[in-house]
Scaffold this active site. Sequence first.
Site, PDB file in Angstrom:
ATOM      1  N   SER A 151       0.899  -1.131   0.039  1.00 53.27           N
ATOM      2  CA  SER A 151      -0.074   0.163   0.026  1.00 53.27           C
ATOM      3  C   SER A 151       0.868   1.269  -0.042  1.00 53.27           C
ATOM      4  CB  SER A 151      -0.978   0.016   1.194  1.00 53.27           C
ATOM      5  OG  SER A 151      -1.652   1.253   1.032  1.00 53.27           O
ATOM      6  N   LYS A 182      -4.552  -6.833   3.566  1.00 58.35           N
ATOM      7  CA  LYS A 182      -4.394  -5.398   2.891  1.00 58.35           C
ATOM      8  C   LYS A 182      -5.986  -5.198   2.406  1.00 58.35           C
ATOM      9  CE  LYS A 182      -2.830  -2.752  -0.420  1.00 58.35           C
ATOM     10  NZ  LYS A 182      -3.960  -2.246  -1.247  1.00 58.35           N
ATOM     11  N   HIS A 213      -7.622  -3.252   4.998  1.00 60.14           N
ATOM     12  CA  HIS A 213      -6.939  -1.987   4.747  1.00 60.14           C
ATOM     13  C   HIS A 213      -7.641  -0.827   3.761  1.00 60.14           C
ATOM     14  CE1 HIS A 213      -4.356   0.818   2.385  1.00 60.14           C
ATOM     15  NE2 HIS A 213      -3.811   1.278   3.582  1.00 60.14           N
ATOM     16  N   ASN A 214      -7.904  -1.634   2.691  1.00 59.55           N
ATOM     17  CA  ASN A 214      -8.638  -1.075   1.304  1.00 59.55           C
ATOM     18  C   ASN A 214     -10.091  -0.915   1.879  1.00 59.55           C
ATOM     19  OD1 ASN A 214      -6.267  -1.327   0.281  1.00 59.55           O
ATOM     20  ND2 ASN A 214      -6.965  -1.911  -1.596  1.00 59.55           N
ATOM     21  N   GLU A 244     -10.158   2.283   4.015  1.00 62.43           N
ATOM     22  CA  GLU A 244      -9.663   3.272   3.091  1.00 62.43           C
ATOM     23  C   GLU A 244     -11.099   3.843   2.415  1.00 62.43           C
ATOM     24  OE1 GLU A 244      -7.928   3.549  -1.354  1.00 62.43           O
ATOM     25  OE2 GLU A 244      -6.597   2.732   0.326  1.00 62.43           O
TER      26      GLU A 244
END
Length: 484
Positions: free
Chosen positions: A130, A185, A188-189, A192
């Site tokens: 990232s 991940k 995480h996205n 986001e």
Amino acid sequence: MSQLSDIGLIGLAVMGENLVLNMESKGFRVAVYNRTTKKVDDFLAGRAKGKNISGAHTIEDFVKLLSRPRKIMIMVKAGSAVDDMINTLIPHLEKGDIIIDGGNTHFPDTNRRTAFVESKGLLYIGTGVSGGEEGALLGPSIMPGGSKDAWPHVKPIFQAIAARVEDGSPCCDWVGENGAGHFVKMVHNGIEYGDMQLICEAYQIMRDLLYMTADEMHLVFREWNTGDLNSYLIEITRDILAYKDTDGKPLVDKILDTAGQKGTGKWTGVAALDLGIPLTLIGEAVFARCLSAVKDERVRASKILKGPAPVLKGSKTKLINDLKDALYASKIVSYTQGYALMMAAAAEYGWKLNYGGIALMWRGGCIIRSVFLGRIKEAFDNNPSIANLLLDPFFREKVEKSQKGWRNVVSLAATNGIPVPAISSALGYYDGYRCGKPPANLLQAQRDYFGAHTYERIDKPRGQYFHTNWTGRGGTTSSSTYNV
């Protein structure tokens, strides 16, 4: 013979090129390959000229450039292209060689590929990367998972190229086996998506209720970025609002109001549904993008469907402060839900995730980096088995202090017809989580009425199930009790 390379990378798009340059700048020799071989030649003659970077036009020649155990990082489009490249590589590799997928891959694919590659005597890593193109060049957040035996071989490279926080710790550590790295991940996205939607809702209230200009909003976001909300996304929002087009007018005002997405937010929502986790805020962020995509339909609807005209009553300064509180409290809920999802996945898949370590990996290099994440690490350091971040004393206190402004923003948005799906769903989650007696008793009665799904009673031990013949016509037979 020239010295062999420490690592090889396949896929010379922007992320791939920048990762190669980052690795080389940290003292590693790198070999590169791209299916379109002209990209290899152009890269070697351009950005890579004079550096310890070598290239090949065939997979066979590429593999010969690498020291053993060979470490090959694939930076190609997620999906079948990754499988095709794995199948192309395997005949040229030896036992113990390592294949690394650094793309935005769906974690079930990484689970499957890890098992497949290991069955061939090789090792596999699926890693989230990232930080975008700038992060890839200067220091990304890296979240590796897969074959644990591969980690010691790639650790020196990954931790050397990763971003670092104030004490020098790299924003990279081993996450877990199989698809754990890509799952983290993915979350995480998803966070986001949530953070971006929350910021956009604050922006819309400033624009449509406070009638603020882009320059005025720029000043607010500039101030917010110096305090609790300090983060990469607040920082870039500040900069976007100040950016002028060639005619001197704000560029943001000229951008079409329809948002794209690449699927990681959707994957996060689907994973939450599969695991039974109320990921409401991130779900609303995904749906907000879907709604933005039907631009022509919305324009037609805006001329037909009536609602209140926004009218601000009260202090503009106070509402800006309330917006700050609403944004901060909602952000806490977003991370709370994301961490709840990771905890559920760890239990489901047998992963031993280091939750404080994940917060540390996210503190630098990545899109959701912020000072906020240090507090999450502290929460897990203080209580590694904490069930929900809202129960941590720091976050509990912050939400309590933000509540009045948070509720005022949701109320004003509703009465003025301004959609704030993420902020309001965050408040709904908070109120639902703190509710000791939600109306699920009625819901369960409804299920038993039409489907004989049974219910538990408050005056009986948990685990005993009952069925009522509500109409007198249903008999005594009930369905088996289960939860998906």
